[in-house]
Design a protein around this motif. Structure first.
Motif, short mmCIF file in Angstrom:
data_model
loop_
_atom_site.label_atom_id
_atom_site.label_comp_id
_atom_site.label_asym_id
_atom_site.label_seq_id
_atom_site.Cartn_x
_atom_site.Cartn_y
_atom_site.Cartn_z
N GLY A 191 0.79 -1.23 0.00
CA GLY A 191 0.00 0.00 0.00
C GLY A 191 0.82 1.28 0.00
N GLY A 192 2.11 1.19 0.28
CA GLY A 192 2.98 2.35 0.30
C GLY A 192 2.88 3.20 1.56
N GLU A 193 2.01 2.81 2.50
CA GLU A 193 1.86 3.63 3.71
C GLU A 193 2.93 3.28 4.74
OE1 GLU A 193 -1.38 2.89 6.40
OE2 GLU A 193 -1.55 0.83 5.70
N VAL A 194 3.14 4.19 5.69
CA VAL A 194 4.10 3.96 6.77
C VAL A 194 3.55 2.86 7.67
CG1 VAL A 194 5.24 4.96 8.77
CG2 VAL A 194 4.93 6.33 6.70
N ILE A 195 4.39 1.85 7.91
CA ILE A 195 4.02 0.72 8.75
C ILE A 195 4.02 1.14 10.21
CG2 ILE A 195 4.99 -1.48 9.63
CD1 ILE A 195 3.53 -1.76 6.97
N GLU A 196 3.10 0.58 10.97
CA GLU A 196 3.03 0.84 12.40
C GLU A 196 3.41 -0.43 13.16
OE1 GLU A 196 3.02 3.06 15.46
OE2 GLU A 196 2.29 3.95 13.60
N PRO A 197 4.54 -0.44 13.85
CA PRO A 197 4.84 -1.61 14.70
C PRO A 197 3.78 -1.71 15.79
CG PRO A 197 6.77 -0.18 14.45
CD PRO A 197 5.59 0.59 13.96
#
Length: 199
Positions: A191-197
């Motif tokens: 999706g290209g979005e910033v991943i959230e740990p």
């Protein structure tokens, strides 16, 4: 049967969470982009027993995760802060007391040398939390908004919360400064979005 033999177990673990896709993303599907980021330097209040010390200077790239902190860590060899090990800090805006712990893995040269520890939202902090038996406080919903554990910031998108928290720190005199630095941002290949740990 595998569970009875101790070969598998059920438990919580840190994943790469994609808020837009509402799913975990494997390590193989995470791409890292070199980008300019911001380090936010702020005053982490110390409660009692710290002598004349009223706060620890701490730096973070994600102010929104402060609300999920369960410790502040310093290197036991760091002459600036080692006397505070065993004392308490107070998580800003949620007024939760957390221990100031010593860990030799804290990099004395990065940021201020004092590390906020958010075990439910950072892989390194997750490992530190397991090692020191810390609490794990989840502050984020699966859609990337902050949950009820975030107090007055509940319902805000993670990036909006970042700006709001920093503004509130600035208004209250807790903000010290910001600094640009080079960082590697994890993004979802799908999706290209910033991943959230997330735990």
């Amino acid at each position: 049967r595998l569970h009875e033999e101790g070969l598998i177990y059920r438990g919580s673990y840190m994943v790469n969470w994609s808020p837009n896709l509402q799913t975990a993303v494997s390590d193989l599907e995470v791409e890292y982009a070199d980008e300019k980021g911001t380090l936010y330097f702020f005053k982490y209040p110390v409660r009692g027993g710290g002598g004349d010390v009223e706060y620890l200077p701490v730096a973070t790239s994600r102010p929104e995760t402060i609300l999920g902190d369960t410790a502040v860590a310093v290197n036991p060899e760091d002459g600036r802060f080692k006397h505070l090990i065993g004392h308490k800090a107070v998580v800003p805006f949620v007024d939760r007391e957390v221990p100031i712990i010593g860990d030799e893995g804290v990099d004395m040269e990065f940021g201020t040398g004092a590390l906020k520890v958010t075990p439910a939202h950072d892989m390194n902090d997750y490992n530190l939390g397991k090692k020191h038996g810390l609490n794990f406080v989840k502050i984020m919903n699966k859609d990337g908004t902050l949950n009820e554990a975030s107090g007055k910031y509940a319902g805000l998108d993670r990036f909006e919360a970042r700006e709001r928290i920093w503004q509130d720190m600035s208004d209250s005199g807790m903000a010290i400064r910001t600094e640009e630095y080079e960082t590697r941002v994890p993004k979802s290949q799908r999706g290209g979005e910033v991943i959230e740990p997330m735990l």
